[in-house]
Design a protein around this motif. Structure first.
Motif, PDB file in Angstrom:
ATOM      1  N   LYS A 253       0.797  -1.154  -0.047  1.00 51.37           N
ATOM      2  CA  LYS A 253       0.149  -0.115   0.077  1.00 51.37           C
ATOM      3  C   LYS A 253       0.856   1.145   0.035  1.00 51.37           C
ATOM      4  O   LYS A 253       0.607   2.365   0.601  1.00 51.37           O
ATOM      5  CB  LYS A 253      -0.809  -0.101   1.265  1.00 51.37           C
ATOM      6  CG  LYS A 253      -1.766  -1.140   1.332  1.00 51.37           C
ATOM      7  CD  LYS A 253      -3.011  -1.116   2.336  1.00 51.37           C
ATOM      8  CE  LYS A 253      -3.968  -2.082   2.116  1.00 51.37           C
ATOM      9  NZ  LYS A 253      -4.870  -2.009   3.446  1.00 51.37           N
ATOM     10  N   LEU A 254       1.987   1.287  -0.678  1.00 55.20           N
ATOM     11  CA  LEU A 254       2.812   2.223  -0.912  1.00 55.20           C
ATOM     12  C   LEU A 254       2.347   3.202  -1.808  1.00 55.20           C
ATOM     13  O   LEU A 254       1.439   2.832  -2.684  1.00 55.20           O
ATOM     14  CB  LEU A 254       4.272   1.914  -1.180  1.00 55.20           C
ATOM     15  CG  LEU A 254       5.170   0.907   0.001  1.00 55.20           C
ATOM     16  CD1 LEU A 254       6.559   0.411  -0.862  1.00 55.20           C
ATOM     17  CD2 LEU A 254       5.236   1.603   1.181  1.00 55.20           C
ATOM     18  N   ASN A 255       2.957   4.601  -1.473  1.00 57.37           N
ATOM     19  CA  ASN A 255       2.508   5.650  -2.470  1.00 57.37           C
ATOM     20  C   ASN A 255       3.556   5.354  -3.623  1.00 57.37           C
ATOM     21  O   ASN A 255       4.712   5.178  -3.612  1.00 57.37           O
ATOM     22  CB  ASN A 255       2.716   6.886  -1.867  1.00 57.37           C
ATOM     23  CG  ASN A 255       2.162   8.145  -2.796  1.00 57.37           C
ATOM     24  OD1 ASN A 255       2.468   8.148  -3.789  1.00 57.37           O
ATOM     25  ND2 ASN A 255       1.596   8.993  -1.979  1.00 57.37           N
ATOM     26  N   PRO A 256       3.111   5.519  -4.969  1.00 59.89           N
ATOM     27  CA  PRO A 256       3.970   5.276  -5.890  1.00 59.89           C
ATOM     28  C   PRO A 256       5.133   6.065  -5.969  1.00 59.89           C
ATOM     29  O   PRO A 256       6.109   5.756  -6.629  1.00 59.89           O
ATOM     30  CB  PRO A 256       3.140   5.704  -7.336  1.00 59.89           C
ATOM     31  CG  PRO A 256       1.598   5.304  -6.775  1.00 59.89           C
ATOM     32  CD  PRO A 256       1.383   5.845  -5.325  1.00 59.89           C
ATOM     33  N   VAL A 257       5.068   7.389  -5.138  1.00 61.40           N
ATOM     34  CA  VAL A 257       6.349   8.107  -5.415  1.00 61.40           C
ATOM     35  C   VAL A 257       7.316   7.754  -4.399  1.00 61.40           C
ATOM     36  O   VAL A 257       8.464   8.250  -4.245  1.00 61.40           O
ATOM     37  CB  VAL A 257       5.912   9.667  -5.087  1.00 61.40           C
ATOM     38  CG1 VAL A 257       4.741  10.115  -6.187  1.00 61.40           C
ATOM     39  CG2 VAL A 257       5.246   9.913  -3.829  1.00 61.40           C
ATOM     40  N   THR A 258       6.922   6.941  -3.453  1.00 54.18           N
ATOM     41  CA  THR A 258       7.901   6.505  -2.311  1.00 54.18           C
ATOM     42  C   THR A 258       9.126   5.610  -2.755  1.00 54.18           C
ATOM     43  O   THR A 258       9.064   4.760  -3.812  1.00 54.18           O
ATOM     44  CB  THR A 258       7.401   5.697  -1.543  1.00 54.18           C
ATOM     45  OG1 THR A 258       6.091   6.452  -0.904  1.00 54.18           O
ATOM     46  CG2 THR A 258       8.233   5.195  -0.426  1.00 54.18           C
ATOM     47  N   ARG A 259      10.462   6.184  -2.696  1.00 51.94           N
ATOM     48  CA  ARG A 259      11.619   5.531  -3.258  1.00 51.94           C
ATOM     49  C   ARG A 259      12.311   4.612  -2.242  1.00 51.94           C
ATOM     50  O   ARG A 259      11.736   4.599  -1.198  1.00 51.94           O
ATOM     51  CB  ARG A 259      12.456   6.748  -3.908  1.00 51.94           C
ATOM     52  CG  ARG A 259      12.010   7.324  -5.022  1.00 51.94           C
ATOM     53  CD  ARG A 259      12.908   8.552  -5.263  1.00 51.94           C
ATOM     54  NE  ARG A 259      13.248   9.370  -4.174  1.00 51.94           N
ATOM     55  CZ  ARG A 259      13.944  10.420  -4.226  1.00 51.94           C
ATOM     56  NH1 ARG A 259      14.448  10.526  -5.426  1.00 51.94           N
ATOM     57  NH2 ARG A 259      14.164  11.060  -3.263  1.00 51.94           N
ATOM     58  N   ASP A 260      13.284   3.585  -2.950  1.00 49.17           N
ATOM     59  CA  ASP A 260      13.875   2.939  -1.825  1.00 49.17           C
ATOM     60  C   ASP A 260      14.592   3.714  -0.727  1.00 49.17           C
ATOM     61  O   ASP A 260      14.493   3.234   0.483  1.00 49.17           O
ATOM     62  CB  ASP A 260      14.937   2.098  -2.807  1.00 49.17           C
ATOM     63  CG  ASP A 260      14.406   1.499  -4.122  1.00 49.17           C
ATOM     64  OD1 ASP A 260      13.220   1.425  -3.902  1.00 49.17           O
ATOM     65  OD2 ASP A 260      15.139   0.849  -4.763  1.00 49.17           O
ATOM     66  N   GLU A 261      15.384   4.594  -1.334  1.00 47.76           N
ATOM     67  CA  GLU A 261      15.972   5.483  -0.043  1.00 47.76           C
ATOM     68  C   GLU A 261      15.104   6.063   0.981  1.00 47.76           C
ATOM     69  O   GLU A 261      15.317   5.962   2.091  1.00 47.76           O
ATOM     70  CB  GLU A 261      17.113   6.379  -0.799  1.00 47.76           C
ATOM     71  CG  GLU A 261      16.343   7.402  -1.649  1.00 47.76           C
ATOM     72  CD  GLU A 261      16.525   6.973  -3.162  1.00 47.76           C
ATOM     73  OE1 GLU A 261      16.483   7.915  -4.003  1.00 47.76           O
ATOM     74  OE2 GLU A 261      16.368   5.803  -3.387  1.00 47.76           O
ATOM     75  N   ASP A 262      13.930   6.355   0.444  1.00 52.80           N
ATOM     76  CA  ASP A 262      13.086   7.154   1.297  1.00 52.80           C
ATOM     77  C   ASP A 262      12.481   6.102   2.334  1.00 52.80           C
ATOM     78  O   ASP A 262      12.549   6.290   3.450  1.00 52.80           O
ATOM     79  CB  ASP A 262      11.834   7.809   0.799  1.00 52.80           C
ATOM     80  CG  ASP A 262      12.295   8.894  -0.178  1.00 52.80           C
ATOM     81  OD1 ASP A 262      13.220   9.372  -0.070  1.00 52.80           O
ATOM     82  OD2 ASP A 262      11.712   8.922  -1.260  1.00 52.80           O
TER      83      ASP A 262
END
Length: 448
Positions: A253-262
């Motif tokens: 359920k992640l936001n599509p803008v969430t990145r690995d490093e975040d």
């Protein structure tokens, strides 16, 4: 000392199997009678009606009363025919597992026996010598005798839960069949004492009551075990009992803008992270909104699981669970170990980090290339993205992005990184909501 056994039978009971060797030379009449009764299924479904702890277990009366039974002649000709027992001075009840014919007295005071027999459950029961006729010895199935010795019985010695002879198989029989003996086509399916009306717990009844949910879970576990065994047989799993690692979390359920490093920065407060990968589409590199996070310790994964459930990340409440995937273990097994395995999987050129995460993303190089193209020039600020990634440490790179002021929402989050490391997930949610100019009082009431 008994002579060498010349016959053997296998008795299958509800608590286990027993193999008995018979003394055909010392007791030819007794063993012949016993073997022929076994052959016509006379003992099938008979109940053990007298069990005494560390003494004996008695069976052989179809009515389970201790007063019935007949010899093979009685089966063939009708009536309760008896025969004279064969007492031998060298046959004694010395060893546990001695099989002996039960002897009684007729109206004239003579010793007679028919079909009832017992098995001793202890050594050196001298009291039975010269009273009953040993005609065999248990050679396999002593664990079954242990179970027989531990059953719960009533005041008359009968087990509360029936212990029955389910089937008897004659392994060796040196005697010719008597005239008129006909072996039934099928063994009996109804206990011979069913008409007595004596209520007992069935031998196959489960005494521990379970609800339907537990039974359903057992069926599912059995099906999963069978499937795993099949995959092992065809080579898709290294072994059927493989279990997923306990230090890897599944986040969805992640936001599509969430990145690995975040995501790694958020979860790193719980412990050292070995890998953190948001799973992306192979074609366009877009996020599939779920990720795998691998910690170096199981305790860190457990803490993150409890603290980060339903936490807001980029305005999305995430769901955290322990990973059920064994792809990493399976990939290491299929590809081999060490350098050789990585070369076979084409990961040697990517370095150790890429080899560690290769099973978590779809084509790392393609995704990385597309991810770089998706970063706008404004966000890159004219910088060489590749040079920043390759020649700077992760912290230096993040600091430079924070100083430039680009992506202020993420930058403000990283500015407070040091002060937030000591907070739990609840403080973290409050902080995110406060940053988005939400009223703290409304948020607290919503929490309540």
């Amino acid at each position: 000392m008994a002579d060498e056994a010349g016959a053997a039978v296998l008795i299958e009971t509800s608590v286990g199997d027993i193999v008995i060797d018979l003394y055909t030379k010392d007791c030819p009449n007794t063993t012949r009678n016993f073997l022929k009764l076994c052959k016509v299924y006379y003992y099938n479904l008979n109940a053990f009606f007298n069990v005494s702890n560390n003494f004996l277990a008695q069976v052989g009366d179809p009515q389970a009363t201790g007063k019935g039974g007949t010899s093979i002649e009685g089966v063939l000709n009708g009536g309760n025919t008896l025969f004279t027992p064969e007492f031998r001075p060298n046959l004694k009840h010395t060893n546990r597992g001695t099989v002996s014919m039960a002897v009684s007295k007729d109206k004239n005071g003579q010793s007679v026996c028919a079909s009832q027999f017992f098995i001793t459950l202890a050594d050196k029961i001298d009291y039975l010598d010269n009273r009953h006729t040993p005609f065999g010895q248990v050679v396999e199935g002593f664990d079954t005798l242990d179970k027989l010795n531990e059953v719960y019985v009533d005041g008359e010695g009968r087990p509360y839960q029936d212990v029955r002879i389910r089937h008897v198989v004659v392994l060796e029989d040196p005697f010719d069949d008597p005239k008129g003996l006909v072996v039934p086509e099928n063994p009996p399916v109804t206990p011979p004492d069913a008409s007595t009306g004596l209520v007992r717990i069935a031998s196959d009844e489960d005494l521990q009551e379970e609800d339907e949910e537990v039974k359903e879970q057992r069926r599912r576990d059995h099906a999963a075990s069978a499937s795993a065994l099949t995959l092992e047989m065809v080579g898709d799993l290294p072994f059927a009992e493989i279990r997923p690692p306990e230090n890897i979390l599944f986040v969805c359920k992640l936001n599509p803008v969430t990145r690995d490093e975040d995501l790694e920065l958020i979860f790193s407060r719980f412990g050292t992270i070995l890998s953190c990968e948001v799973i992306r589409d192979k074609n366009d590199g877009s996020s599939l909104c779920y990720a795998f996070i691998e910690f170096d310790k199981r305790e860190a994964a457990e803490m993150a699981y409890f603290k980060m459930q339903n936490v807001l990340v980029d305005d999305r409440r995430i769901f955290v669970d322990f990973s059920q995937s064994v792809s990493k273990l399976h990939g290491a097994w299929v590809g081999g170990q060490g350098k050789k395995g990585r070369k076979e999987r084409g990961m040697e050129s990517r370095g150790a980090g890429a080899a560690r995460h290769a099973d978590m993303v779809f084509d790392l190089e393609d995704v990385d290339r597309k991810r770089r193209r998706s970063v706008s020039p404004a966000r890159r600020g004219g910088r060489d993205y590749d040079r920043e990634r390759d020649h700077r440490s992760r912290d230096d790179y993040r600091d430079s992005r924070r100083d430039d002021g680009r992506d202020s929402r993420r930058g403000s989050y990283r500015d407070s990184r040091d002060s937030r490391d000591s907070r739990d997930s609840r403080d973290y949610q409050d902080y995110r909501d406060h940053r988005d100019h939400r009223d703290h009082r409304d948020y607290s009431s919503r929490r309540r």
